[in-house]
Design an enzyme around this catalytic site. Structure first.
Site, mmCIF file in Angstrom:
data_model
loop_
_atom_site.group_PDB
_atom_site.id
_atom_site.type_symbol
_atom_site.label_atom_id
_atom_site.label_comp_id
_atom_site.label_asym_id
_atom_site.label_seq_id
_atom_site.Cartn_x
_atom_site.Cartn_y
_atom_site.Cartn_z
ATOM 1 N N CYS A 54 5.957 46.902 47.842
ATOM 2 C CA CYS A 54 5.693 48.073 48.716
ATOM 3 C C CYS A 54 6.744 48.243 49.787
ATOM 4 O O CYS A 54 6.769 49.251 50.501
ATOM 5 C CB CYS A 54 4.294 47.941 49.345
ATOM 6 S SG CYS A 54 4.156 46.632 50.572
ATOM 7 N N HIS A 84 25.486 42.759 52.657
ATOM 8 C CA HIS A 84 24.608 42.034 51.725
ATOM 9 C C HIS A 84 23.264 41.710 52.352
ATOM 10 O O HIS A 84 22.561 40.808 51.899
ATOM 11 C CB HIS A 84 25.307 40.760 51.220
ATOM 12 C CG HIS A 84 26.504 41.071 50.378
ATOM 13 N ND1 HIS A 84 27.522 40.155 50.149
ATOM 14 C CD2 HIS A 84 26.880 42.208 49.734
ATOM 15 C CE1 HIS A 84 28.447 40.718 49.366
ATOM 16 N NE2 HIS A 84 28.081 41.962 49.119
HETATM 17 N N1 APR Z 1 38.672 28.813 57.412
HETATM 18 C C1 APR Z 1 39.370 29.621 56.546
HETATM 19 N N2 APR Z 1 38.954 29.882 55.284
HETATM 20 C C2 APR Z 1 37.792 29.318 54.882
HETATM 21 C C3 APR Z 1 37.029 28.461 55.710
HETATM 22 C C4 APR Z 1 37.522 28.230 57.028
HETATM 23 N N3 APR Z 1 36.858 27.437 57.903
HETATM 24 N N4 APR Z 1 35.936 28.053 55.006
HETATM 25 C C5 APR Z 1 36.015 28.616 53.786
HETATM 26 N N5 APR Z 1 37.122 29.380 53.704
HETATM 27 C C6 APR Z 1 37.534 30.238 52.585
HETATM 28 C C7 APR Z 1 37.385 29.606 51.219
HETATM 29 O O1 APR Z 1 38.596 28.972 50.834
HETATM 30 C C8 APR Z 1 37.077 30.823 50.321
HETATM 31 O O2 APR Z 1 38.268 31.349 49.740
HETATM 32 O O3 APR Z 1 36.612 31.334 52.601
HETATM 33 C C9 APR Z 1 36.508 31.868 51.282
HETATM 34 C C10 APR Z 1 35.030 32.159 51.016
HETATM 35 O O4 APR Z 1 34.955 32.795 49.752
HETATM 36 P P1 APR Z 1 33.557 32.825 48.994
HETATM 37 O O5 APR Z 1 32.957 31.477 49.011
HETATM 38 O O6 APR Z 1 33.787 33.517 47.665
HETATM 39 O O7 APR Z 1 32.619 33.724 49.921
HETATM 40 P P2 APR Z 1 32.612 35.299 50.039
HETATM 41 O O8 APR Z 1 33.956 35.882 49.787
HETATM 42 O O9 APR Z 1 31.962 35.633 51.317
HETATM 43 O O10 APR Z 1 31.628 35.716 48.822
HETATM 44 C C11 APR Z 1 31.272 37.076 48.729
HETATM 45 O O11 APR Z 1 29.658 36.501 47.014
HETATM 46 O O12 APR Z 1 27.987 35.141 46.228
HETATM 47 C C12 APR Z 1 28.258 36.334 46.858
HETATM 48 O O13 APR Z 1 26.769 37.427 48.274
HETATM 49 C C13 APR Z 1 27.639 36.342 48.233
HETATM 50 O O14 APR Z 1 28.460 37.463 50.207
HETATM 51 C C14 APR Z 1 28.820 36.558 49.162
HETATM 52 C C15 APR Z 1 29.851 37.181 48.242
#
Ligand code: APR
Length: 235
Positions: free
Chosen positions: A124, A113
């Site tokens: 540009c 991403h």
């Molecule tokens: N330890 C374990 N799990 C964790 C922790 C932690 N310290 N902190 C958060 N989590 C878990 C949350 O419970 C959640 O299920 O990590 C997960 C993060 O999920 P998202 O918030 O959906 O993030 P992500 O999967 O990276 O999102 C993907 O969505 O908005 C777009 O571009 C953005 O790259 C991102 C993409």
């Protein structure tokens, strides 16, 4: 068990999401305290927002650009960098845009991403520096808008990162997901591509994910840093 799988695998790939960076102090997106619980992503993190809601877009991203400058990698990032150096992992596919894997010393990182640490002109394509973006008064010489080099909703993933991630996934025999809800395509296809290619799929996440059904091992762990540290001690 995971330590043995890691020791015996020939091509381990790590796949990280925002849950990898919360222990460094950055919010994730979809957990109860996530960014998308406070903001509407389509109104802020989209190409439409850049084109039609520039003030909201700039305010949101100037905050995020400054926050990634203030945080540091945590022990989980450092362990992954050490495992790469020891030849235990082939590379990291990350959805994160904070650059913390590289700051911890990981070198083979596919940023699906993009990154909040680079900027370019929307028209540009010329590379720009952080000050240009933060000031935003100095538009590009061509008159285009200066923006972070991240993938906005509605945009294609960077070709090179996508191809590196595809190659890593197709040739992995152990694919470990860390801190992702696995709810965003096409990023969430890579764990399935690895699985179809014969890899063992491990998901370490605080909450259930959309792909737990396909995993060989699911560890619902509140702190990824602790989970990685426990595995590291068994190596
Ligand atoms: N330890 C374990 N799990 C964790 C922790 C932690 N310290 N902190 C958060 N989590 C878990 C949350 O419970 C959640 O299920 O990590 C997960 C993060 O999920 P998202 O918030 O959906 O993030 P992500 O999967 O990276 O999102 C993907 O969505 O908005 C777009 O571009 C953005 O790259 C991102 C993409």
């Amino acid at each position: 068990m995971l330590a043995n799988w890691l020791k015996n695998a020939h091509s381990t790939v790590i796949f990280t999401g925002a849950g990898m960076s919360t222990e460094s102090g950055l919010p994730d997106f979809r957990s109860s305290t996530g960014l998308w619980k406070q903001f509407n992503p389509t109104q802020l993190a989209s190409i439409d927002a850049l084109n039609n809601q520039l003030n909201d877009f700039m305010h949101f991203y100037q905050e995020r650009v400054q926050s990634v400058q203030l945080v540091k990698p945590h022990k989980g990032h450092s362990i992954l960098a050490k495992w790469e150096e020891q030849g235990l992992i082939k590379g990291i596919i990350t959805q994160n845009v904070d650059g913390l894997h590289q700051e911890a010393g990981s070198t083979h990182v596919a940023e699906l991403h993009g990154t909040l640490r680079r900027f370019h002109c929307q028209s540009c394509g010329k590379s720009k520096n952080r000050e240009d973006f933060i000031k935003q008064l100095t538009q590009c010489h061509c008159g285009g808008k200066i923006r972070p080099s991240i993938v906005l909703f509605g945009e294609q993933l960077p070709k090179d990162a996508f191809e590196v991630a595809l190659h890593l996934s197709e040739f992995s025999d152990l694919f470990i997901v860390l801190g992702s809800s696995l709810s965003v395509a096409p990023a969430n296809q890579f764990p399935l591509i690895a699985k179809e290619a014969g890899a063992r799929l491990v998901i370490i996440n605080e909450e259930p994910t959309d792909l737990d059904y396909y995993a060989d091992l699911v560890i619902n762990e509140r702190k990824i840093g602790e989970a990685l540290s426990a595995v590291d001690q068994q190596l």
